[in-house]
Design a protein around this motif. Sequence first.
Motif, PDB file in Angstrom:
ATOM      1  N   PRO A  56      39.605  43.844  35.040  1.00  0.00           N
ATOM      2  CA  PRO A  56      40.129  42.618  35.914  1.00  0.00           C
ATOM      3  C   PRO A  56      40.429  42.981  37.374  1.00  0.00           C
ATOM      4  O   PRO A  56      41.095  43.904  37.460  1.00  0.00           O
ATOM      5  CB  PRO A  56      41.066  42.125  35.079  1.00  0.00           C
ATOM      6  N   LEU A  74      35.458  40.597  37.533  1.00  0.00           N
ATOM      7  CA  LEU A  74      35.680  41.580  36.784  1.00  0.00           C
ATOM      8  C   LEU A  74      34.735  42.839  37.452  1.00  0.00           C
ATOM      9  O   LEU A  74      33.848  42.324  38.004  1.00  0.00           O
ATOM     10  CB  LEU A  74      35.121  41.332  35.613  1.00  0.00           C
ATOM     11  N   PRO A  81      40.673  36.326  34.058  1.00  0.00           N
ATOM     12  CA  PRO A  81      39.854  37.297  34.239  1.00  0.00           C
ATOM     13  C   PRO A  81      40.088  38.341  32.920  1.00  0.00           C
ATOM     14  O   PRO A  81      39.444  38.794  32.381  1.00  0.00           O
ATOM     15  CB  PRO A  81      40.092  37.875  35.252  1.00  0.00           C
ATOM     16  N   ALA A 114      37.536  39.673  30.181  1.00  0.00           N
ATOM     17  CA  ALA A 114      37.712  41.243  30.034  1.00  0.00           C
ATOM     18  C   ALA A 114      37.742  41.397  28.637  1.00  0.00           C
ATOM     19  O   ALA A 114      36.976  42.426  28.053  1.00  0.00           O
ATOM     20  CB  ALA A 114      38.614  42.198  30.733  1.00  0.00           C
TER      21      ALA A 114
END
Length: 153
Positions: free
Chosen positions: A90, A95, A139, A143
């Motif tokens: 992240p 990403l 994020p 992830a």
Amino acid sequence: MTSKTQRQRMIADWLREHRVGSQEEVVGRLSLAGIAATQATVSRDLLELGAVKLKRDGSIRYVMPDQVEPGHAAAKLDRLLAEWVDAIIPAGNLLVLKTPPGSANLVANALDAAGLDEVAGTLAGDDTIFVALADGTNPHAVAEMLHRRRAGA
């Protein structure tokens, strides 16, 4: 002289309208249309178009991403995440995915084709992918979701 964009548009149209089973067949069709292209060029074109090889109606052929059933795109993404992604990091509202050299485009195309709501789009280099996330997306959560898919969970 035909531009890359025009050549790729022709290839995409052929894949949607005909059963095209090999890169050599695409080279031959281009040649008949008066366009010189090597198998390596066609290979790159197919990769950039996101074309995939599927078995349909008893034969193996190339199809465009919009002709692929959603389950296939998801399974392909999971396989490519497992095989080609070394790291998922992240970084702000992005990403960063790290891959071996030369494989970032393949993974980015699969991410785009999977149609994940969290992914606004991708930008691939040689071994790095920037994944732009949709507004309001966490994020770290994305992830983690990609890590789970990569691990087959």
